[in-house]
Design a protein around this motif. Structure first.
Motif, short mmCIF file in Angstrom:
data_model
loop_
_atom_site.label_atom_id
_atom_site.label_comp_id
_atom_site.label_asym_id
_atom_site.label_seq_id
_atom_site.Cartn_x
_atom_site.Cartn_y
_atom_site.Cartn_z
N TRP A 1 22.50 34.85 37.18
CA TRP A 1 23.81 35.86 37.35
C TRP A 1 25.10 35.17 37.99
CZ3 TRP A 1 26.33 37.35 41.66
CH2 TRP A 1 25.54 37.44 42.89
N VAL A 2 24.59 34.14 39.09
CA VAL A 2 25.50 33.41 39.70
C VAL A 2 26.18 32.15 38.69
CG1 VAL A 2 26.34 32.01 41.41
CG2 VAL A 2 24.67 33.70 41.85
N ASP A 3 25.26 31.80 38.04
CA ASP A 3 25.93 30.77 36.97
C ASP A 3 26.79 31.15 36.02
OD1 ASP A 3 24.55 29.01 38.55
OD2 ASP A 3 23.12 28.50 37.22
N GLN A 4 26.19 32.50 35.57
CA GLN A 4 27.02 33.40 34.41
C GLN A 4 28.19 34.25 34.99
OE1 GLN A 4 26.94 32.33 31.39
NE2 GLN A 4 24.71 31.77 30.78
N SER A 5 28.48 34.07 36.23
CA SER A 5 29.36 35.13 36.99
C SER A 5 30.82 35.19 36.26
CB SER A 5 29.51 34.63 38.37
OG SER A 5 29.99 33.52 38.72
N ALA A 6 31.25 33.99 35.47
CA ALA A 6 32.48 34.00 34.99
C ALA A 6 32.50 34.94 33.75
CB ALA A 6 32.87 32.44 34.61
N LEU A 7 31.68 34.84 32.96
CA LEU A 7 31.48 35.65 31.72
C LEU A 7 31.23 37.17 32.30
CD1 LEU A 7 31.29 36.20 28.88
CD2 LEU A 7 28.66 35.85 28.95
N LEU A 8 30.38 37.55 33.21
CA LEU A 8 30.34 38.78 33.71
C LEU A 8 31.57 39.51 34.36
CD1 LEU A 8 26.93 38.47 35.79
CD2 LEU A 8 27.36 39.59 33.65
N ALA A 9 32.55 38.54 35.28
CA ALA A 9 33.72 38.74 35.59
C ALA A 9 34.75 39.01 34.49
CB ALA A 9 34.41 37.83 36.54
N LEU A 10 34.77 38.45 33.38
CA LEU A 10 35.50 38.67 32.23
C LEU A 10 35.19 40.18 31.75
CD1 LEU A 10 37.74 37.92 30.11
CD2 LEU A 10 35.39 36.89 28.86
N ALA A 11 34.12 40.42 31.66
CA ALA A 11 33.61 41.75 31.05
C ALA A 11 33.95 42.86 31.94
CB ALA A 11 31.87 41.80 30.69
N VAL A 12 33.74 42.72 33.21
CA VAL A 12 34.41 43.78 34.12
C VAL A 12 35.55 43.87 34.07
CG1 VAL A 12 34.38 44.46 36.72
CG2 VAL A 12 32.08 43.45 35.57
N GLY A 13 36.32 42.67 34.16
CA GLY A 13 37.98 42.89 34.12
C GLY A 13 38.49 43.61 33.00
N LEU A 14 37.73 43.28 31.83
CA LEU A 14 38.28 43.90 30.64
C LEU A 14 38.05 45.30 30.63
CD1 LEU A 14 37.33 41.24 27.87
CD2 LEU A 14 39.52 41.74 28.56
N LEU A 15 36.79 45.80 31.11
CA LEU A 15 36.66 47.42 31.24
C LEU A 15 37.39 47.93 32.06
CD1 LEU A 15 32.54 47.13 31.52
CD2 LEU A 15 33.84 47.84 29.59
N LEU A 16 37.86 47.22 33.37
CA LEU A 16 38.68 48.03 34.21
C LEU A 16 40.11 48.02 33.53
CD1 LEU A 16 37.64 46.37 37.70
CD2 LEU A 16 37.52 48.86 36.91
N HIS A 17 40.39 46.88 32.79
CA HIS A 17 41.73 46.94 32.24
C HIS A 17 41.76 48.39 31.13
CE1 HIS A 17 45.32 45.75 29.65
NE2 HIS A 17 44.26 46.00 28.62
N PHE A 18 40.69 48.44 30.53
CA PHE A 18 40.88 49.78 29.49
C PHE A 18 40.86 51.09 30.26
CE2 PHE A 18 38.72 46.52 26.51
CZ PHE A 18 39.85 46.62 25.71
N ALA A 19 40.17 50.88 31.62
CA ALA A 19 40.08 52.17 32.34
C ALA A 19 41.68 52.48 33.07
CB ALA A 19 39.15 52.01 33.34
N GLY A 20 42.39 51.48 33.18
CA GLY A 20 43.77 51.65 33.96
C GLY A 20 44.20 50.28 34.28
N PRO A 21 45.60 50.26 34.49
CA PRO A 21 46.31 48.92 34.86
C PRO A 21 45.95 48.31 36.14
CG PRO A 21 47.76 50.82 35.43
CD PRO A 21 46.61 51.48 34.60
N ALA A 22 46.10 47.21 36.21
CA ALA A 22 45.45 46.36 37.52
C ALA A 22 46.72 46.62 38.76
CB ALA A 22 45.59 44.92 37.41
N PRO A 23 46.19 46.81 39.83
CA PRO A 23 47.38 47.01 41.22
C PRO A 23 48.48 45.90 41.05
CG PRO A 23 45.10 46.44 41.87
CD PRO A 23 44.98 46.64 40.53
N ARG A 24 49.44 46.14 41.62
CA ARG A 24 50.44 45.03 41.56
C ARG A 24 50.21 43.80 42.51
NH1 ARG A 24 55.90 48.41 42.82
NH2 ARG A 24 56.00 49.75 40.78
N TRP A 25 49.23 44.07 43.55
CA TRP A 25 48.77 42.87 44.37
C TRP A 25 47.99 41.90 43.64
CZ3 TRP A 25 43.57 43.00 44.66
CH2 TRP A 25 43.09 43.98 44.54
N SER A 26 47.50 42.28 42.20
CA SER A 26 46.61 41.41 41.59
C SER A 26 47.32 40.01 41.10
CB SER A 26 45.99 42.10 40.43
OG SER A 26 47.01 42.59 39.37
N HIS A 27 48.48 40.10 40.83
CA HIS A 27 49.37 39.14 40.51
C HIS A 27 49.40 38.10 41.82
CE1 HIS A 27 50.72 40.70 36.82
NE2 HIS A 27 50.86 41.98 37.40
#
Length: 289
Positions: free
Chosen positions: A149-175
């Protein structure tokens, strides 16, 4: 200047750490996995979460496609090499998206280029996940299941980020996170890259002439795929990122993965030494752009 200083300081740290003794060399895989979690996964997560429109993915998606092209080419022409070794060689001939294109694109074109590079790097998680699966499966050094799961964390992070994107916009501090990621990636990438290049595991690998030709044609394939994207790019930031991926520093990850998984790859060692030859040309083309 901060990014350049981060590269220099990271390289010095890499030289110093690997000379600290056998214990540091033995624990090197721990440092590699920690860096993966802190940097690559974090950037992919915030890049996916910070999407504002689907059209933003078009350019990064095209750039990331080179990962699939190189993997297919390396596997089809692998001869006696295992699938894991072929995947490692494909990655070695691929672009350095996280530790080179992203920081340097930020220098040339600011936050729009950083966002494009971050998205492209996040989308690289898909072909890279296949590479990691093959490398872990065929690794000379047996890998524990819990590290997957550590070695594949980049793919997991991408999936979680996309799910959160559909749930709502990212906070301003993410930039802000993506903005500071350039110097951070430059520092950590340079430190672990240099440390892995001079790690005893890689210093004892034979350098066959055939490896130079294999690396050359895979690298030529990378440039042949990415340069037309730069030529017909719809924006200057996308053009710059495509050029830096086509003609840039060698990928930092494969030499680290050679230590992590135990591969003794002549192609990987060839890439980290000869891959720098295209860098001045890439910088010149970027400057002209």
């Amino acid at each position: 200047m901060l990014t350049i200083a981060a590269y220099a300081f990271g390289a010095l740290i890499g030289i110093g750490v690997t000379r600290a003794g056998p214990r540091v060399q033995r624990d090197w895989p721990i440092y590699l996995r920690a860096q993966l979690l802190v940097t690559a996964a974090t950037v992919g997560f915030f890049a996916a979460w910070g999407l504002t429109a689907p059209r933003e993915l078009a350019g990064p998606f095209l750039i990331a496609g080179v990962g699939w092209v190189l993997l297919a080419a390396a596997v089809l022409a692998r001869r006696k090499a295992s699938l894991g070794e072929a995947a490692l060689e494909a990655w070695a001939a691929g672009p350095n998206g996280a530790f080179w294109a992203l920081p340097v694109a930020g220098i040339w074109a600011g936050s729009p280029a950083i966002m494009i590079a971050a998205l492209a790097n996040a989308l690289f998680a898909a072909p890279n996940a296949v590479c990691i699966h093959l490398m872990r499966r065929d690794a000379p050094v047996r890998q524990r299941h819990r590290t997957s799961w550590v070695d594949q964390s980049a793919l997991l992070a991408l999936a979680v980020g996309l799910l959160l994107h559909f749930a709502g916009p990212a906070p301003r501090w993410s930039h802000v996170v993506l903005g500071v990621s350039g110097p951070v990636l430059a520092f950590t990438g340079a430190a672990l890259f240099i440390g892995s290049v001079i790690h005893p595991h890689n210093l004892t690998v034979d350098r066959a002439t055939s490896s130079i030709f294999r690396w050359l044609w895979l690298s030529a394939l990378r440039a042949a795929y990415l340069l037309p994207i730069a030529l017909f790019a719809s924006s200057r930031p996308l053009q710059i990122v495509a050029v830096l991926c086509a003609l840039g520093a060698p990928a930092f990850n494969p030499i680290q993965q050679a230590v992590l998984y135990g591969y003794r790859s002549s192609v990987v060692n060839t890439a980290v030494r000869w891959g720098w030859l295209a860098l001045p040309l890439g910088l010149a083309v970027t400057w002209l752009a």
